[in-house]
Design an enzyme around this catalytic site. Sequence first.
Site, PDB file in Angstrom:
ATOM      1  CG  HIS A 263      -1.914   1.249   1.273  1.00  0.00           C
ATOM      2  ND1 HIS A 263      -2.484   1.637   0.339  1.00  0.00           N
ATOM      3  CD2 HIS A 263      -2.912   0.881   2.578  1.00  0.00           C
ATOM      4  CE1 HIS A 263      -2.831   2.557   1.128  1.00  0.00           C
ATOM      5  NE2 HIS A 263      -3.814   2.418   2.351  1.00  0.00           N
ATOM      6  CG  HIS A 302      -4.774   0.518  -7.920  1.00  0.00           C
ATOM      7  ND1 HIS A 302      -6.055   0.341  -7.800  1.00  0.00           N
ATOM      8  CD2 HIS A 302      -3.859   0.653  -7.279  1.00  0.00           C
ATOM      9  CE1 HIS A 302      -6.261   0.961  -6.760  1.00  0.00           C
ATOM     10  NE2 HIS A 302      -5.493   1.613  -6.205  1.00  0.00           N
ATOM     11  CG  ASP A 358       2.813   4.100  -3.921  1.00  0.00           C
ATOM     12  OD1 ASP A 358       2.966   5.120  -4.097  1.00  0.00           O
ATOM     13  OD2 ASP A 358       2.144   3.221  -3.902  1.00  0.00           O
TER      14      ASP A 358
HETATM   15  N1  ACO Z   1       4.716  -7.151 -11.050  1.00  0.00           N
HETATM   16  C1  ACO Z   1       4.036  -8.300 -11.302  1.00  0.00           C
HETATM   17  N2  ACO Z   1       3.482  -8.569 -11.398  1.00  0.00           N
HETATM   18  C2  ACO Z   1       2.449  -8.412 -10.916  1.00  0.00           C
HETATM   19  C3  ACO Z   1       2.124  -7.450 -10.244  1.00  0.00           C
HETATM   20  C4  ACO Z   1       3.405  -6.418 -10.290  1.00  0.00           C
HETATM   21  N3  ACO Z   1       3.060  -5.400  -9.561  1.00  0.00           N
HETATM   22  N4  ACO Z   1       0.926  -6.867  -9.897  1.00  0.00           N
HETATM   23  C5  ACO Z   1      -0.077  -8.165  -9.790  1.00  0.00           C
HETATM   24  N5  ACO Z   1       0.567  -9.039 -10.693  1.00  0.00           N
HETATM   25  C6  ACO Z   1       0.512 -10.320 -11.370  1.00  0.00           C
HETATM   26  C7  ACO Z   1      -0.166 -11.371 -10.312  1.00  0.00           C
HETATM   27  O1  ACO Z   1       1.161 -12.040 -10.253  1.00  0.00           O
HETATM   28  C8  ACO Z   1      -1.231 -11.865 -10.663  1.00  0.00           C
HETATM   29  O2  ACO Z   1      -0.693 -12.590 -11.484  1.00  0.00           O
HETATM   30  P1  ACO Z   1      -1.291 -14.041 -11.756  1.00  0.00           P
HETATM   31  O3  ACO Z   1      -3.533 -14.044 -12.173  1.00  0.00           O
HETATM   32  O4  ACO Z   1      -0.855 -14.871 -12.780  1.00  0.00           O
HETATM   33  O5  ACO Z   1      -1.397 -15.070 -10.647  1.00  0.00           O
HETATM   34  C9  ACO Z   1      -2.038 -11.150 -10.816  1.00  0.00           C
HETATM   35  O6  ACO Z   1      -0.599  -9.817 -12.220  1.00  0.00           O
HETATM   36  C10 ACO Z   1      -2.979 -10.713 -10.397  1.00  0.00           C
HETATM   37  O7  ACO Z   1      -2.149  -9.966  -9.146  1.00  0.00           O
HETATM   38  P2  ACO Z   1      -2.615  -9.633  -7.840  1.00  0.00           P
HETATM   39  O8  ACO Z   1      -2.285 -10.325  -7.076  1.00  0.00           O
HETATM   40  O9  ACO Z   1      -3.786 -10.931  -7.683  1.00  0.00           O
HETATM   41  O10 ACO Z   1      -3.580  -8.186  -7.697  1.00  0.00           O
HETATM   42  P3  ACO Z   1      -3.718  -7.723  -6.980  1.00  0.00           P
HETATM   43  O11 ACO Z   1      -5.631  -6.907  -6.723  1.00  0.00           O
HETATM   44  O12 ACO Z   1      -4.344  -8.726  -5.351  1.00  0.00           O
HETATM   45  O13 ACO Z   1      -2.751  -6.809  -6.529  1.00  0.00           O
HETATM   46  C11 ACO Z   1      -1.693  -4.477  -6.164  1.00  0.00           C
HETATM   47  C12 ACO Z   1      -2.659  -5.400  -6.334  1.00  0.00           C
HETATM   48  C13 ACO Z   1      -1.385  -5.912  -4.669  1.00  0.00           C
HETATM   49  C14 ACO Z   1      -1.392  -3.602  -6.112  1.00  0.00           C
HETATM   50  C15 ACO Z   1      -0.450  -5.944  -6.605  1.00  0.00           C
HETATM   51  O14 ACO Z   1      -0.326  -5.406  -7.889  1.00  0.00           O
HETATM   52  C16 ACO Z   1       0.811  -5.264  -6.394  1.00  0.00           C
HETATM   53  O15 ACO Z   1       1.601  -6.187  -4.963  1.00  0.00           O
HETATM   54  N6  ACO Z   1       1.887  -4.322  -6.788  1.00  0.00           N
HETATM   55  C17 ACO Z   1       2.947  -3.398  -6.575  1.00  0.00           C
HETATM   56  C18 ACO Z   1       2.563  -2.962  -4.990  1.00  0.00           C
HETATM   57  C19 ACO Z   1       2.576  -1.584  -5.818  1.00  0.00           C
HETATM   58  O16 ACO Z   1       2.687  -0.859  -6.451  1.00  0.00           O
HETATM   59  N7  ACO Z   1       1.513  -1.511  -4.043  1.00  0.00           N
HETATM   60  C20 ACO Z   1       0.868   0.499  -4.590  1.00  0.00           C
HETATM   61  C21 ACO Z   1      -0.649   0.149  -4.724  1.00  0.00           C
HETATM   62  S1  ACO Z   1      -0.832   1.756  -5.322  1.00  0.00           S
HETATM   63  C22 ACO Z   1      -1.399   2.441  -3.861  1.00  0.00           C
HETATM   64  O17 ACO Z   1      -2.279   1.441  -2.178  1.00  0.00           O
HETATM   65  C23 ACO Z   1      -1.606   3.469  -3.396  1.00  0.00           C
END
Ligand code: ACO
Length: 422
Positions: A263, A302, A358
Amino acid sequence: MAESITITDNRSGNQIEIPISNGGVSASEWQKLLPGIWFYDPGFVSTASCESSVTYLDGENGILRYRGYPIEQLAEHSTYLEVAYLLLNGELPTEAEFAAWRSEITYHTYIHENVRKRFLDGFHYDAHPMGMLVSAVAALSTFYLDAKDIFNPESRHKQIVRLIAKMPTLAAAAHRFSVGMPFVYPDNSLDFAANFLSMMWKVAEPRFDANPMLAHALDVLFVLHADHEQNCSTTAMRVVGSSHADPYSACAAACAALYGPRHGGANEAVIRMLGDIGSMDNVPDFVAAVKQGHGRLQGFGHRVYKSYDPRAKIIKRTADEVFEITGKNPLLDIALKLEEIALSDEYFTSRKLYPNVDFYSGLIYQAMGFPLQMFPVLFAIPRTAGWLAHWQELLDQDSKIARPRQLYIGLDSRDYVPMVDR
Ligand code: ACO
């Protein structure tokens, strides 16, 4: 066509029709047909936890509006303090309302001497400023006992003003402590962002005047971070608020939720990632490793946005303005290359992974001289307005205490075995 759904219990053939209202269906209606059968929704992926009129977010089309106003217009024409008023009151302030609001916030920026001298000074020398902020916000509840009077409009307003006003003071105090610099008192002749910069950077000069362009850029970032509907930290605020805890305790919980790298900690993680990549030549290998499951592309993806985060677009422009003053952040080229490669790669496009707020905010913070540890703190300062707007809305709606159910997957009943027989 009827705006409703019909659910059939295949065990009995019983049915119930539930109207679709504001894009949702009431789970309590479902309960009438299926008592004891729960929606299973870890992470609240498909659950609306409340009705809210604070922020509208359309993740498919990259739309974000506070109280109906597009984020692009607010970032261009408004200020953080005006946006905070809008979020909390539902309308933009008149000139007189704004003058009164600004004066209230300005004159509540000081913190009790004991918060700084006894409480903050008690931390270990290398304490993370976000950990200090979480604790300091919670500690404020012990200084303002009237905060418990959450249904008294006067008291509620006073706590809201105190929290918004004192957040930058606590944040800067945490930073000064962590680098061994003396605390700087607020300068009430300065605007919100300029005052924060003064408390951060002032050394021996009688008055610290931040570069107005940098103070403005920071204020734009504050506008962009002020609210984002039911995100993890706002949900924490609402959950704790639903128990009728005082707003400082609820806000501390929200800060704690914001601390995590998934987050508000993501901007810090982005800079660390860009530093680890080291050069533009290493970007393809890094992306390939992410695709093979070795870590994530920080600042990408996201839960709600399935297109370009509108805040990221504005931040990218703000970054250019800041770099004109501070000089380009050397990590920018790596970030741009990373974005270019990811946005043309099927792995990321098929999963609808785009840069989020971010991805670029950390580059700006770093260019402005903020240490990495301060990044989540910089997020918490403006998000306080959003947290409080939701907290207030929750109390006005007289909502129920947050108390989800579970699907129990543990053992059945069994008898206690004395230790000697195990
Ligand atoms: N890099 C690579 N792969 C990713 C990323 C990423 N940043 N984010 C998601 N994926 C992939 C996952 O591996 C998954 O792949 P799969 O279907 O083959 O298993 C798919 O995309 C879906 O990912 P989830 O984790 O299920 O998506 P969720 O909606 O639960 O997570 C989150 C969202 C936590 C923001 C995620 O995208 C992430 O970890 N991003 C990186 C951290 C980040 O930038 N956080 C800031 C968010 S914005 C904020 O809070 C202000």
